[in-house]
Design an enzyme around this catalytic site. Sequence first.
Site, PDB file in Angstrom:
ATOM      1  N   CYS A   1      -4.696   2.621  -3.582  1.00 14.01           N
ATOM      2  CA  CYS A   1      -3.415   2.961  -2.973  1.00 14.01           C
ATOM      3  C   CYS A   1      -2.438   2.018  -3.120  1.00 14.01           C
ATOM      4  CB  CYS A   1      -3.729   3.312  -1.536  1.00 14.01           C
ATOM      5  SG  CYS A   1      -5.001   4.724  -1.217  1.00 14.01           S
TER       6      CYS A   1
ATOM      7  N   ASP B   1       3.126  -4.267   8.134  1.00 15.54           N
ATOM      8  CA  ASP B   1       1.650  -3.689   7.828  1.00 15.54           C
ATOM      9  C   ASP B   1       0.388  -4.641   7.986  1.00 15.54           C
ATOM     10  OD1 ASP B   1      -0.590  -2.390   7.032  1.00 15.54           O
ATOM     11  OD2 ASP B   1       0.266  -1.677   5.089  1.00 15.54           O
TER      12      ASP B   1
ATOM     13  N   LYS C   1     -10.670  -0.223  10.344  1.00 14.92           N
ATOM     14  CA  LYS C   1     -10.903  -1.329   9.387  1.00 14.92           C
ATOM     15  C   LYS C   1     -11.490  -2.756  10.575  1.00 14.92           C
ATOM     16  CE  LYS C   1      -7.315  -0.105   6.071  1.00 14.92           C
ATOM     17  NZ  LYS C   1      -8.172   0.774   5.350  1.00 14.92           N
TER      18      LYS C   1
ATOM     19  N   GLN D   1      -4.703  -5.492   7.022  1.00 18.26           N
ATOM     20  CA  GLN D   1      -5.738  -6.099   6.403  1.00 18.26           C
ATOM     21  C   GLN D   1      -5.491  -7.745   7.098  1.00 18.26           C
ATOM     22  OE1 GLN D   1      -7.881  -5.277   4.493  1.00 18.26           O
ATOM     23  NE2 GLN D   1      -6.884  -3.604   3.805  1.00 18.26           N
TER      24      GLN D   1
ATOM     25  N   HIS E   1       0.885  -1.112   0.011  1.00 18.02           N
ATOM     26  CA  HIS E   1      -0.021   0.074  -0.040  1.00 18.02           C
ATOM     27  C   HIS E   1       0.983   1.084   0.050  1.00 18.02           C
ATOM     28  CE1 HIS E   1      -2.769   2.914   1.653  1.00 18.02           C
ATOM     29  NE2 HIS E   1      -3.732   1.962   1.593  1.00 18.02           N
TER      30      HIS E   1
END
Lengths: 427, 145
Positions: free
Chosen positions: A382, A216, A242, A219, A141
Amino acid sequence: MTELDVARIRADFPIFNRTVRNDRRLVYLDSGATSQKPRQVLDAERDFYENHNAAVHRGAHQLAEEATDAFEAARATIARFIGAQPDDIVFTKNATEALNLVSYSFLNATLKAARSKPLPIGAERFVLQEGDEIVVTEMEHHANLVPWQELCDKTGAVLRWIGLTDDGRLDLDSIEFTHRTKVVSLTHQSNLLGTVNDVAAVVAKARAVDALVVLDACQSVPHMPVDVSELGVDFIAWSGHKMLGPLGIGCLWGRSELLSAMPPFITGGSMIETVHMESSTFAAPPKRFEAGVPMAAQAVGLAAAVDYLNALGMDKVAAHEHRLTQLALEGLAGIKGVRVIGPTEAIERGSAVSFVVEGLHPHDVGQILDEQGIAVRVGHHCAWPVCRRYNVPATTRATFYIYNDDADVAALVEGIKAAQKFFGVGE
Amino acid sequence: MNLENMYQEIILDHYKHPHGKGLSENFAAEVHHVNPTCGDEITLRVTPNEDGTLAVSYDNQGCSISQASASILFDQLNNVTFETGSSAVDHIIAMLQRAEEPNEEVLGDGIALVGVAQYPARVKCALLSWMAWKDAAIQATGKGE
Protein backbone atom coordinates in the site's frame (compact mmCIF):
# COMPACT_ATOMS: atom_id res chain seq x y z
CA MET A 1 17.37 -2.75 31.27
CA THR A 2 16.50 -6.43 31.13
CA GLU A 3 15.37 -7.90 27.83
CA LEU A 4 11.95 -9.20 26.89
CA ASP A 5 11.28 -12.82 27.81
CA VAL A 6 10.13 -13.96 24.38
CA ALA A 7 9.34 -17.55 25.40
CA ARG A 8 7.04 -16.28 28.11
CA ILE A 9 5.41 -13.78 25.76
CA ARG A 10 4.81 -16.44 23.10
CA ALA A 11 3.01 -18.55 25.67
CA ASP A 12 0.38 -15.79 25.87
CA PHE A 13 -0.39 -16.03 22.14
CA PRO A 14 -2.57 -19.05 21.32
CA ILE A 15 -1.74 -18.85 17.61
CA PHE A 16 1.80 -20.01 18.30
CA ASN A 17 0.37 -23.35 19.41
CA ARG A 18 -0.45 -24.19 15.83
CA THR A 19 1.81 -25.08 12.94
CA VAL A 20 1.58 -24.07 9.29
CA ARG A 21 2.35 -25.71 5.91
CA ASN A 22 3.30 -29.30 6.69
CA ASP A 23 3.76 -28.93 10.42
CA ARG A 24 6.28 -26.11 10.35
CA ARG A 25 6.83 -23.82 13.32
CA LEU A 26 5.09 -20.48 12.64
CA VAL A 27 7.62 -17.69 12.12
CA TYR A 28 5.34 -14.67 12.03
CA LEU A 29 7.11 -11.71 10.43
CA ASP A 30 4.03 -9.80 9.27
CA SER A 31 3.10 -7.76 12.34
CA GLY A 32 3.41 -4.60 10.26
CA ALA A 33 0.23 -5.75 8.50
CA THR A 34 -1.47 -6.99 11.65
CA SER A 35 -0.15 -8.27 14.97
CA GLN A 36 -1.16 -11.50 16.68
CA LYS A 37 -3.36 -11.26 19.81
CA PRO A 38 -2.51 -12.38 23.33
CA ARG A 39 -4.99 -14.33 25.41
CA GLN A 40 -5.40 -11.28 27.69
CA VAL A 41 -6.94 -9.28 24.83
CA LEU A 42 -9.20 -12.13 23.75
CA ASP A 43 -10.29 -12.69 27.37
CA ALA A 44 -11.13 -9.02 27.84
CA GLU A 45 -13.38 -9.03 24.76
CA ARG A 46 -15.01 -12.29 25.82
CA ASP A 47 -15.61 -10.95 29.34
CA PHE A 48 -17.30 -7.87 27.90
CA TYR A 49 -19.67 -9.93 25.77
CA GLU A 50 -20.32 -12.56 28.44
CA ASN A 51 -20.84 -10.26 31.40
CA HIS A 52 -21.45 -6.62 30.43
CA ASN A 53 -22.78 -6.54 26.87
CA ALA A 54 -25.12 -3.64 26.04
CA ALA A 55 -25.23 -0.68 23.65
CA VAL A 56 -23.12 2.04 25.28
CA HIS A 57 -24.42 5.55 25.96
CA ARG A 58 -28.01 4.27 25.66
CA GLY A 59 -30.42 2.48 27.94
CA ALA A 60 -31.35 2.94 31.57
CA HIS A 61 -30.38 -0.50 32.77
CA GLN A 62 -27.44 -1.84 34.71
CA LEU A 63 -25.80 -3.58 31.77
CA ALA A 64 -25.89 -0.34 29.76
CA GLU A 65 -24.15 1.42 32.65
CA GLU A 66 -21.49 -1.25 32.92
CA ALA A 67 -20.89 -1.33 29.17
CA THR A 68 -20.60 2.47 29.07
CA ASP A 69 -18.20 2.46 32.01
CA ALA A 70 -16.06 -0.21 30.35
CA PHE A 71 -16.01 1.70 27.06
CA GLU A 72 -15.06 5.03 28.64
CA ALA A 73 -12.50 3.40 30.95
CA ALA A 74 -10.93 1.87 27.85
CA ARG A 75 -10.76 5.32 26.26
CA ALA A 76 -8.98 6.66 29.34
CA THR A 77 -6.45 3.81 29.34
CA ILE A 78 -5.69 4.30 25.66
CA ALA A 79 -5.40 8.07 26.11
CA ARG A 80 -2.89 7.69 28.96
CA PHE A 81 -0.81 5.39 26.77
CA ILE A 82 -0.02 8.30 24.44
CA GLY A 83 -0.02 11.06 27.07
CA ALA A 84 -3.44 12.41 26.05
CA GLN A 85 -6.75 13.38 27.64
CA PRO A 86 -9.62 10.89 27.13
CA ASP A 87 -11.91 13.40 25.44
CA ASP A 88 -9.30 14.01 22.76
CA ILE A 89 -9.39 10.38 21.61
CA VAL A 90 -11.91 9.46 18.91
CA PHE A 91 -12.58 5.81 18.12
CA THR A 92 -12.84 4.94 14.43
CA LYS A 93 -13.05 1.64 12.61
CA ASN A 94 -9.36 1.81 11.66
CA ALA A 95 -6.53 4.27 11.02
CA THR A 96 -7.68 4.81 7.43
CA GLU A 97 -11.00 6.09 8.72
CA ALA A 98 -9.21 8.28 11.28
CA LEU A 99 -7.17 9.94 8.52
CA ASN A 100 -10.30 10.34 6.39
CA LEU A 101 -12.02 11.95 9.37
CA VAL A 102 -9.41 14.70 9.27
CA SER A 103 -9.40 15.11 5.48
CA TYR A 104 -13.21 15.20 5.41
CA SER A 105 -13.22 17.86 8.13
CA PHE A 106 -11.43 20.09 5.63
CA LEU A 107 -13.86 19.15 2.85
CA ASN A 108 -16.97 19.55 4.96
CA ALA A 109 -15.86 22.87 6.44
CA THR A 110 -15.04 24.13 2.93
CA LEU A 111 -18.40 23.04 1.49
CA LYS A 112 -20.41 24.43 4.38
CA ALA A 113 -18.51 27.73 4.37
CA ALA A 114 -19.23 28.13 0.65
CA ARG A 115 -22.96 27.87 1.42
CA SER A 116 -22.73 30.04 4.56
CA LYS A 117 -23.93 27.18 6.74
CA PRO A 118 -23.23 27.22 10.48
CA LEU A 119 -19.82 25.87 11.47
CA PRO A 120 -18.20 25.31 14.88
CA ILE A 121 -16.19 28.19 16.28
CA GLY A 122 -12.67 28.09 14.87
CA ALA A 123 -13.62 26.08 11.77
CA GLU A 124 -11.90 28.66 9.49
CA ARG A 125 -8.71 26.65 9.92
CA PHE A 126 -10.34 23.86 7.97
CA VAL A 127 -11.75 25.95 5.12
CA LEU A 128 -9.65 25.58 1.97
CA GLN A 129 -9.36 28.01 -0.94
CA GLU A 130 -8.37 27.10 -4.47
CA GLY A 131 -4.57 27.05 -4.57
CA ASP A 132 -4.09 26.23 -0.89
CA GLU A 133 -1.48 23.53 -0.42
CA ILE A 134 -1.58 20.16 1.24
CA VAL A 135 1.79 18.55 1.85
CA VAL A 136 2.45 14.84 2.26
CA THR A 137 5.61 12.80 1.72
CA GLU A 138 6.63 10.37 -0.98
CA MET A 139 6.80 7.55 1.61
CA GLU A 140 3.15 7.59 2.66
CA HIS A 141 0.90 4.56 2.91
CA HIS A 142 -2.01 4.94 0.47
CA ALA A 143 -4.21 5.68 3.52
CA ASN A 144 -2.32 8.93 4.05
CA LEU A 145 -2.13 9.84 0.38
CA VAL A 146 -5.36 8.99 -1.43
CA PRO A 147 -7.66 10.88 1.00
CA TRP A 148 -5.59 14.04 0.45
CA GLN A 149 -5.60 13.57 -3.33
CA GLU A 150 -9.38 13.32 -3.16
CA LEU A 151 -9.59 16.42 -0.98
CA CYS A 152 -7.54 18.36 -3.53
CA ASP A 153 -9.72 17.15 -6.42
CA LYS A 154 -12.82 18.35 -4.63
CA THR A 155 -11.56 21.71 -3.34
CA GLY A 156 -8.97 22.92 -5.85
CA ALA A 157 -6.23 22.68 -3.25
CA VAL A 158 -2.84 21.54 -4.55
CA LEU A 159 -1.06 18.40 -3.36
CA ARG A 160 2.69 18.71 -2.87
CA TRP A 161 5.09 16.25 -1.31
CA ILE A 162 8.41 15.97 0.44
CA GLY A 163 10.72 13.82 -1.68
CA LEU A 164 13.01 11.04 -0.50
CA THR A 165 16.77 10.61 -0.50
CA ASP A 166 18.38 7.54 -2.05
CA ASP A 167 18.93 6.05 1.41
CA GLY A 168 15.26 6.19 2.33
CA ARG A 169 15.05 9.42 4.34
CA LEU A 170 12.86 12.49 3.92
CA ASP A 171 14.57 15.13 1.82
CA LEU A 172 13.31 18.07 3.84
CA ASP A 173 14.92 20.56 1.49
CA SER A 174 13.04 19.18 -1.51
CA ILE A 175 10.16 21.61 -1.02
CA GLU A 176 9.48 24.86 0.76
CA PHE A 177 6.32 25.24 2.77
CA THR A 178 4.50 28.49 1.95
CA HIS A 179 1.81 30.65 3.50
CA ARG A 180 -0.61 28.62 1.35
CA THR A 181 0.38 25.35 3.09
CA LYS A 182 -2.60 24.50 5.30
CA VAL A 183 -1.80 20.98 6.42
CA VAL A 184 1.20 18.65 6.42
CA SER A 185 0.47 14.97 6.83
CA LEU A 186 3.27 12.45 7.23
CA THR A 187 4.05 9.05 8.58
CA HIS A 188 5.95 8.59 11.83
CA GLN A 189 7.52 5.36 10.63
CA SER A 190 7.36 4.24 7.00
CA ASN A 191 5.56 0.90 6.70
CA LEU A 192 7.76 -0.05 3.75
CA LEU A 193 11.16 1.57 4.36
CA GLY A 194 11.16 1.38 8.14
CA THR A 195 12.41 4.98 8.32
CA VAL A 196 11.51 6.84 11.51
CA ASN A 197 10.96 10.43 10.47
CA ASP A 198 12.29 13.55 12.17
CA VAL A 199 8.85 14.78 13.22
CA ALA A 200 10.25 17.75 15.16
CA ALA A 201 11.95 19.11 12.04
CA VAL A 202 8.73 18.87 10.00
CA VAL A 203 6.71 20.42 12.82
CA ALA A 204 9.13 23.36 13.00
CA LYS A 205 8.77 24.01 9.26
CA ALA A 206 4.98 23.67 9.46
CA ARG A 207 4.68 25.99 12.46
CA ALA A 208 6.64 28.65 10.62
CA VAL A 209 3.79 28.87 8.08
CA ASP A 210 1.00 28.10 10.57
CA ALA A 211 0.12 24.77 8.95
CA LEU A 212 -1.49 21.91 10.85
CA VAL A 213 0.45 18.64 11.20
CA VAL A 214 -1.15 15.19 10.98
CA LEU A 215 0.90 12.12 11.92
CA ASP A 216 0.19 8.59 10.73
CA ALA A 217 1.35 6.65 13.77
CA CYS A 218 0.29 3.14 12.72
CA GLN A 219 3.86 1.88 12.78
CA SER A 220 5.04 3.89 15.78
CA VAL A 221 2.46 3.66 18.57
CA PRO A 222 2.68 -0.18 18.63
CA HIS A 223 6.47 -0.19 18.62
CA MET A 224 7.91 2.72 20.60
CA PRO A 225 6.98 5.13 23.37
CA VAL A 226 4.81 7.87 21.85
CA ASP A 227 3.74 10.93 23.83
CA VAL A 228 1.60 13.49 22.04
CA SER A 229 2.60 16.19 24.51
CA GLU A 230 6.18 15.87 23.23
CA LEU A 231 5.55 15.34 19.51
CA GLY A 232 4.13 18.79 18.85
CA VAL A 233 1.75 17.58 16.14
CA ASP A 234 -1.97 18.36 15.89
CA PHE A 235 -3.41 14.94 15.08
CA ILE A 236 -2.23 11.36 15.26
CA ALA A 237 -3.99 8.37 13.75
CA TRP A 238 -3.29 4.72 14.43
CA SER A 239 -4.93 1.32 14.42
CA GLY A 240 -5.62 -1.11 17.25
CA HIS A 241 -4.96 -4.35 15.40
CA LYS A 242 -1.29 -3.64 14.79
CA MET A 243 -0.67 -3.29 18.56
CA LEU A 244 -2.09 -6.61 19.82
CA GLY A 245 -5.63 -5.24 19.85
CA PRO A 246 -8.75 -6.41 18.00
CA LEU A 247 -9.58 -5.73 14.38
CA GLY A 248 -12.18 -3.06 13.77
CA ILE A 249 -10.91 -0.24 15.97
CA GLY A 250 -8.63 2.68 15.23
CA CYS A 251 -7.96 5.93 17.02
CA LEU A 252 -7.62 9.57 16.22
CA TRP A 253 -6.07 11.93 18.73
CA GLY A 254 -6.48 15.64 18.09
CA ARG A 255 -5.83 18.83 19.99
CA SER A 256 -9.08 19.56 21.76
CA GLU A 257 -9.47 23.07 20.31
CA LEU A 258 -9.14 21.59 16.81
CA LEU A 259 -11.52 18.68 17.39
CA SER A 260 -14.04 21.20 18.74
CA ALA A 261 -13.68 23.31 15.59
CA MET A 262 -14.27 20.40 13.19
CA PRO A 263 -17.65 19.70 11.60
CA PRO A 264 -18.85 16.09 11.83
CA PHE A 265 -17.75 13.40 9.38
CA ILE A 266 -20.05 10.36 9.63
CA THR A 267 -23.45 11.44 10.92
CA GLY A 268 -26.42 9.75 12.55
CA GLY A 269 -27.26 8.62 16.06
CA SER A 270 -25.12 9.35 19.15
CA MET A 271 -23.28 12.26 17.57
CA ILE A 272 -26.10 14.80 17.91
CA GLU A 273 -27.07 17.39 20.47
CA THR A 274 -30.58 18.21 19.16
CA VAL A 275 -32.45 16.97 16.11
CA HIS A 276 -35.38 18.66 14.34
CA MET A 277 -36.88 17.83 10.98
CA GLU A 278 -35.14 20.84 9.41
CA SER A 279 -31.69 20.53 10.93
CA SER A 280 -29.62 19.27 13.83
CA THR A 281 -26.86 20.37 16.15
CA PHE A 282 -23.98 18.21 17.18
CA ALA A 283 -22.40 16.83 20.34
CA ALA A 284 -18.99 17.88 21.59
CA PRO A 285 -15.98 15.70 20.69
CA PRO A 286 -15.31 12.83 20.88
CA LYS A 287 -18.98 11.85 20.52
CA ARG A 288 -19.43 14.21 17.55
CA PHE A 289 -17.25 11.81 15.57
CA GLU A 290 -18.65 8.52 16.87
CA ALA A 291 -21.98 8.05 15.11
CA GLY A 292 -23.90 4.85 15.73
CA VAL A 293 -23.45 2.18 18.39
CA PRO A 294 -19.69 2.12 19.03
CA MET A 295 -17.30 -0.85 19.06
CA ALA A 296 -17.22 -1.25 22.83
CA ALA A 297 -15.82 -4.78 22.95
CA GLN A 298 -12.98 -3.78 20.63
CA ALA A 299 -12.21 -0.74 22.78
CA VAL A 300 -12.07 -2.97 25.86
CA GLY A 301 -9.81 -5.37 23.96
CA LEU A 302 -7.54 -2.55 22.85
CA ALA A 303 -7.26 -1.28 26.42
CA ALA A 304 -6.18 -4.79 27.44
CA ALA A 305 -3.54 -4.65 24.70
CA VAL A 306 -2.33 -1.34 26.14
CA ASP A 307 -2.13 -2.91 29.59
CA TYR A 308 -0.14 -5.78 28.11
CA LEU A 309 2.33 -3.46 26.39
CA ASN A 310 2.61 -1.25 29.47
CA ALA A 311 3.48 -4.29 31.57
CA LEU A 312 6.31 -5.09 29.16
CA GLY A 313 7.36 -1.44 28.95
CA MET A 314 7.44 0.37 25.62
CA ASP A 315 11.14 1.18 26.09
CA LYS A 316 11.88 -2.52 26.25
CA VAL A 317 9.62 -3.25 23.28
CA ALA A 318 11.51 -0.67 21.22
CA ALA A 319 14.91 -1.94 22.37
CA HIS A 320 13.95 -5.54 21.58
CA GLU A 321 12.81 -4.66 18.07
CA HIS A 322 15.89 -2.52 17.53
CA ARG A 323 18.13 -5.47 18.30
CA LEU A 324 16.22 -7.81 15.98
CA THR A 325 16.27 -5.17 13.24
CA GLN A 326 20.02 -4.85 13.60
CA LEU A 327 20.41 -8.63 13.38
CA ALA A 328 18.17 -8.82 10.33
CA LEU A 329 19.98 -6.00 8.53
CA GLU A 330 23.31 -7.73 9.20
CA GLY A 331 21.93 -11.07 8.05
CA LEU A 332 20.50 -9.64 4.84
CA ALA A 333 23.71 -7.74 4.12
CA GLY A 334 25.48 -11.10 4.19
CA ILE A 335 23.40 -12.61 1.38
CA LYS A 336 24.68 -11.95 -2.12
CA GLY A 337 22.00 -10.51 -4.39
CA VAL A 338 19.83 -9.14 -1.57
CA ARG A 339 19.26 -5.40 -1.36
CA VAL A 340 17.44 -3.61 1.46
CA ILE A 341 15.04 -0.86 0.32
CA GLY A 342 15.29 1.74 3.09
CA PRO A 343 17.92 2.64 5.67
CA THR A 344 20.53 -0.11 5.84
CA GLU A 345 21.62 0.73 9.36
CA ALA A 346 19.47 0.47 12.46
CA ILE A 347 19.58 4.22 13.07
CA GLU A 348 16.30 6.17 13.26
CA ARG A 349 14.53 3.17 11.82
CA GLY A 350 11.96 0.68 13.01
CA SER A 351 11.57 -3.01 12.39
CA ALA A 352 9.94 -2.95 8.95
CA VAL A 353 12.67 -4.38 6.72
CA SER A 354 11.91 -4.45 2.98
CA PHE A 355 14.22 -6.08 0.51
CA VAL A 356 14.53 -7.36 -3.03
CA VAL A 357 16.32 -10.51 -4.14
CA GLU A 358 18.08 -10.14 -7.47
CA GLY A 359 16.49 -12.36 -10.13
CA LEU A 360 13.48 -13.23 -7.97
CA HIS A 361 10.07 -11.66 -7.78
CA PRO A 362 8.88 -10.95 -4.20
CA HIS A 363 5.85 -13.19 -4.71
CA ASP A 364 8.14 -16.12 -5.37
CA VAL A 365 10.34 -15.26 -2.38
CA GLY A 366 7.25 -15.07 -0.18
CA GLN A 367 6.01 -18.41 -1.47
CA ILE A 368 9.23 -20.24 -0.66
CA LEU A 369 9.36 -18.59 2.78
CA ASP A 370 5.74 -19.59 3.39
CA GLU A 371 6.61 -23.17 2.59
CA GLN A 372 9.06 -22.99 5.50
CA GLY A 373 6.46 -21.54 7.85
CA ILE A 374 7.73 -17.96 7.53
CA ALA A 375 4.97 -15.39 7.09
CA VAL A 376 6.11 -12.19 5.35
CA ARG A 377 4.31 -9.65 3.24
CA VAL A 378 5.02 -9.21 -0.46
CA GLY A 379 3.89 -6.55 -2.90
CA HIS A 380 3.91 -2.78 -2.75
CA HIS A 381 2.59 -2.66 0.84
CA CYS A 382 0.00 0.00 0.00
CA ALA A 383 2.88 2.35 -0.75
CA TRP A 384 3.15 2.04 -4.51
CA PRO A 385 4.85 5.42 -5.03
CA VAL A 386 7.68 4.31 -2.73
CA CYS A 387 8.31 1.30 -4.97
CA ARG A 388 8.38 3.58 -7.99
CA ARG A 389 10.79 5.93 -6.24
CA TYR A 390 13.26 3.10 -5.74
CA ASN A 391 12.59 1.45 -9.13
CA VAL A 392 11.33 -1.84 -7.77
CA PRO A 393 8.00 -3.39 -8.78
CA ALA A 394 7.45 -4.70 -5.27
CA THR A 395 9.39 -5.86 -2.21
CA THR A 396 9.38 -8.63 0.35
CA ARG A 397 8.91 -7.23 3.86
CA ALA A 398 9.65 -8.69 7.27
CA THR A 399 8.49 -6.91 10.41
CA PHE A 400 9.42 -7.84 13.96
CA TYR A 401 7.48 -7.57 17.18
CA ILE A 402 7.56 -8.64 20.81
CA TYR A 403 7.07 -12.37 20.09
CA ASN A 404 9.92 -12.63 17.58
CA ASP A 405 13.41 -13.74 18.52
CA ASP A 406 16.86 -14.37 17.07
CA ALA A 407 15.75 -17.77 15.74
CA ASP A 408 13.07 -16.03 13.65
CA VAL A 409 15.68 -13.73 12.11
CA ALA A 410 17.93 -16.72 11.39
CA ALA A 411 14.98 -18.54 9.78
CA LEU A 412 14.39 -15.55 7.50
CA VAL A 413 18.00 -15.42 6.40
CA GLU A 414 18.14 -19.17 5.73
CA GLY A 415 14.76 -19.01 4.00
CA ILE A 416 15.95 -16.39 1.54
CA LYS A 417 19.00 -18.52 0.75
CA ALA A 418 16.70 -21.49 0.17
CA ALA A 419 14.63 -19.41 -2.26
CA GLN A 420 17.76 -18.44 -4.17
CA LYS A 421 18.81 -22.05 -4.32
CA PHE A 422 15.38 -23.22 -5.47
CA PHE A 423 15.31 -20.75 -8.36
CA GLY A 424 19.01 -21.08 -9.13
CA VAL A 425 19.98 -17.47 -8.49
CA GLY A 426 22.47 -15.84 -6.09
CA GLU A 427 25.60 -17.69 -5.01
CA MET B 1 8.82 -29.38 -1.00
CA ASN B 2 5.13 -29.28 -2.03
CA LEU B 3 5.91 -26.19 -3.96
CA GLU B 4 7.43 -28.28 -6.67
CA ASN B 5 3.84 -29.03 -7.69
CA MET B 6 3.40 -25.36 -8.43
CA TYR B 7 6.88 -24.53 -9.63
CA GLN B 8 7.24 -27.37 -12.08
CA GLU B 9 10.35 -27.37 -14.24
CA ILE B 10 8.28 -26.44 -17.26
CA ILE B 11 6.93 -23.35 -15.46
CA LEU B 12 10.41 -22.28 -14.42
CA ASP B 13 11.57 -22.76 -18.02
CA HIS B 14 8.87 -20.47 -19.37
CA TYR B 15 9.71 -17.96 -16.62
CA LYS B 16 13.40 -17.90 -17.44
CA HIS B 17 12.94 -18.07 -21.22
CA PRO B 18 9.58 -16.49 -22.03
CA HIS B 19 8.08 -17.09 -25.48
CA GLY B 20 6.98 -14.19 -27.64
CA LYS B 21 7.70 -11.44 -25.12
CA GLY B 22 7.78 -8.01 -26.77
CA LEU B 23 5.10 -5.81 -28.28
CA SER B 24 4.36 -5.73 -32.01
CA GLU B 25 3.90 -2.35 -33.64
CA ASN B 26 0.56 -3.09 -35.30
CA PHE B 27 -2.47 -3.77 -33.19
CA ALA B 28 -6.21 -3.32 -33.15
CA ALA B 29 -6.58 -3.33 -29.38
CA GLU B 30 -4.22 -2.82 -26.45
CA VAL B 31 -4.97 -3.45 -22.79
CA HIS B 32 -2.98 -2.93 -19.63
CA HIS B 33 -3.88 -5.15 -16.69
CA VAL B 34 -2.40 -5.01 -13.21
CA ASN B 35 -2.65 -7.09 -10.10
CA PRO B 36 -3.10 -4.25 -7.59
CA THR B 37 -2.06 -6.30 -4.58
CA CYS B 38 1.42 -7.04 -5.89
CA GLY B 39 2.01 -4.71 -8.82
CA ASP B 40 2.31 -7.39 -11.52
CA GLU B 41 1.60 -5.77 -14.88
CA ILE B 42 0.99 -6.81 -18.47
CA THR B 43 0.45 -4.84 -21.65
CA LEU B 44 -1.16 -7.05 -24.28
CA ARG B 45 -2.02 -6.31 -27.90
CA VAL B 46 -4.33 -8.19 -30.26
CA THR B 47 -4.48 -7.85 -34.06
CA PRO B 48 -6.88 -9.74 -36.35
CA ASN B 49 -5.10 -11.66 -39.14
CA GLU B 50 -6.55 -11.94 -42.64
CA ASP B 51 -7.71 -15.49 -41.96
CA GLY B 52 -9.80 -14.33 -39.02
CA THR B 53 -7.41 -15.54 -36.30
CA LEU B 54 -5.92 -13.16 -33.74
CA ALA B 55 -2.22 -12.35 -33.40
CA VAL B 56 -1.09 -11.54 -29.87
CA SER B 57 1.93 -9.72 -28.47
CA TYR B 58 2.72 -8.68 -24.92
CA ASP B 59 5.19 -7.20 -22.48
CA ASN B 60 5.00 -7.80 -18.75
CA GLN B 61 6.68 -7.78 -15.39
CA GLY B 62 5.87 -9.84 -12.35
CA CYS B 63 6.38 -13.09 -10.53
CA SER B 64 7.37 -16.42 -12.05
CA ILE B 65 3.79 -17.63 -12.23
CA SER B 66 2.43 -14.58 -14.04
CA GLN B 67 5.41 -14.47 -16.42
CA ALA B 68 5.31 -18.18 -17.22
CA SER B 69 1.57 -18.06 -17.70
CA ALA B 70 1.89 -15.25 -20.27
CA SER B 71 4.57 -17.20 -22.12
CA ILE B 72 2.26 -20.24 -22.24
CA LEU B 73 -0.61 -18.04 -23.37
CA PHE B 74 1.50 -16.91 -26.31
CA ASP B 75 2.15 -20.53 -27.30
CA GLN B 76 -1.52 -21.43 -27.10
CA LEU B 77 -3.41 -18.35 -28.25
CA ASN B 78 -1.22 -16.61 -30.82
CA ASN B 79 -3.00 -16.91 -34.18
CA VAL B 80 -6.11 -18.72 -32.99
CA THR B 81 -9.73 -17.64 -33.43
CA PHE B 82 -11.64 -15.67 -30.84
CA GLU B 83 -13.76 -18.73 -30.09
CA THR B 84 -10.79 -21.07 -29.60
CA GLY B 85 -9.04 -18.54 -27.38
CA SER B 86 -12.14 -17.80 -25.32
CA SER B 87 -12.78 -21.44 -24.59
CA ALA B 88 -9.14 -21.83 -23.50
CA VAL B 89 -9.60 -18.89 -21.12
CA ASP B 90 -12.78 -20.47 -19.75
CA HIS B 91 -10.95 -23.74 -19.28
CA ILE B 92 -7.94 -22.33 -17.43
CA ILE B 93 -10.27 -20.44 -15.07
CA ALA B 94 -12.22 -23.64 -14.41
CA MET B 95 -8.99 -25.60 -13.92
CA LEU B 96 -7.70 -23.12 -11.36
CA GLN B 97 -11.03 -23.28 -9.54
CA ARG B 98 -10.64 -27.08 -9.60
CA ALA B 99 -13.90 -27.33 -11.53
CA GLU B 100 -12.31 -29.05 -14.55
CA GLU B 101 -9.45 -31.50 -15.02
CA PRO B 102 -6.50 -30.07 -16.96
CA ASN B 103 -6.90 -30.55 -20.72
CA GLU B 104 -3.53 -30.59 -22.48
CA GLU B 105 -5.08 -30.21 -25.95
CA VAL B 106 -6.51 -26.86 -24.90
CA LEU B 107 -3.78 -25.53 -22.63
CA GLY B 108 -0.55 -27.20 -23.75
CA ASP B 109 2.14 -26.47 -21.13
CA GLY B 110 -0.58 -24.57 -19.25
CA ILE B 111 -1.71 -27.78 -17.58
CA ALA B 112 1.43 -27.44 -15.45
CA LEU B 113 -0.23 -24.42 -13.82
CA VAL B 114 -2.73 -26.70 -12.11
CA GLY B 115 -0.57 -26.68 -8.96
CA VAL B 116 -1.35 -22.99 -8.54
CA ALA B 117 -4.90 -23.93 -7.57
CA GLN B 118 -3.67 -24.96 -4.10
CA TYR B 119 -2.44 -21.41 -3.45
CA PRO B 120 -5.49 -19.14 -3.82
CA ALA B 121 -3.39 -15.99 -3.53
CA ARG B 122 -1.51 -16.95 -6.69
CA VAL B 123 -4.49 -17.75 -8.92
CA LYS B 124 -4.71 -14.09 -9.93
CA CYS B 125 -1.06 -14.20 -11.03
CA ALA B 126 -1.76 -17.18 -13.28
CA LEU B 127 -4.87 -15.60 -14.79
CA LEU B 128 -3.57 -12.05 -15.33
CA SER B 129 -2.48 -12.53 -18.97
CA TRP B 130 -5.49 -14.68 -19.88
CA MET B 131 -7.95 -12.07 -18.63
CA ALA B 132 -5.98 -9.42 -20.49
CA TRP B 133 -6.21 -11.48 -23.70
CA LYS B 134 -9.97 -11.86 -23.34
CA ASP B 135 -10.39 -8.14 -22.77
CA ALA B 136 -8.23 -7.22 -25.78
CA ALA B 137 -9.79 -9.88 -28.02
CA ILE B 138 -13.29 -8.60 -27.27
CA GLN B 139 -12.19 -5.06 -28.08
CA ALA B 140 -10.40 -6.10 -31.28
CA THR B 141 -13.27 -8.20 -32.65
CA GLY B 142 -16.32 -6.52 -31.19
CA LYS B 143 -17.45 -9.97 -30.07
CA GLY B 144 -19.02 -10.30 -26.63
CA GLU B 145 -19.10 -12.96 -23.98
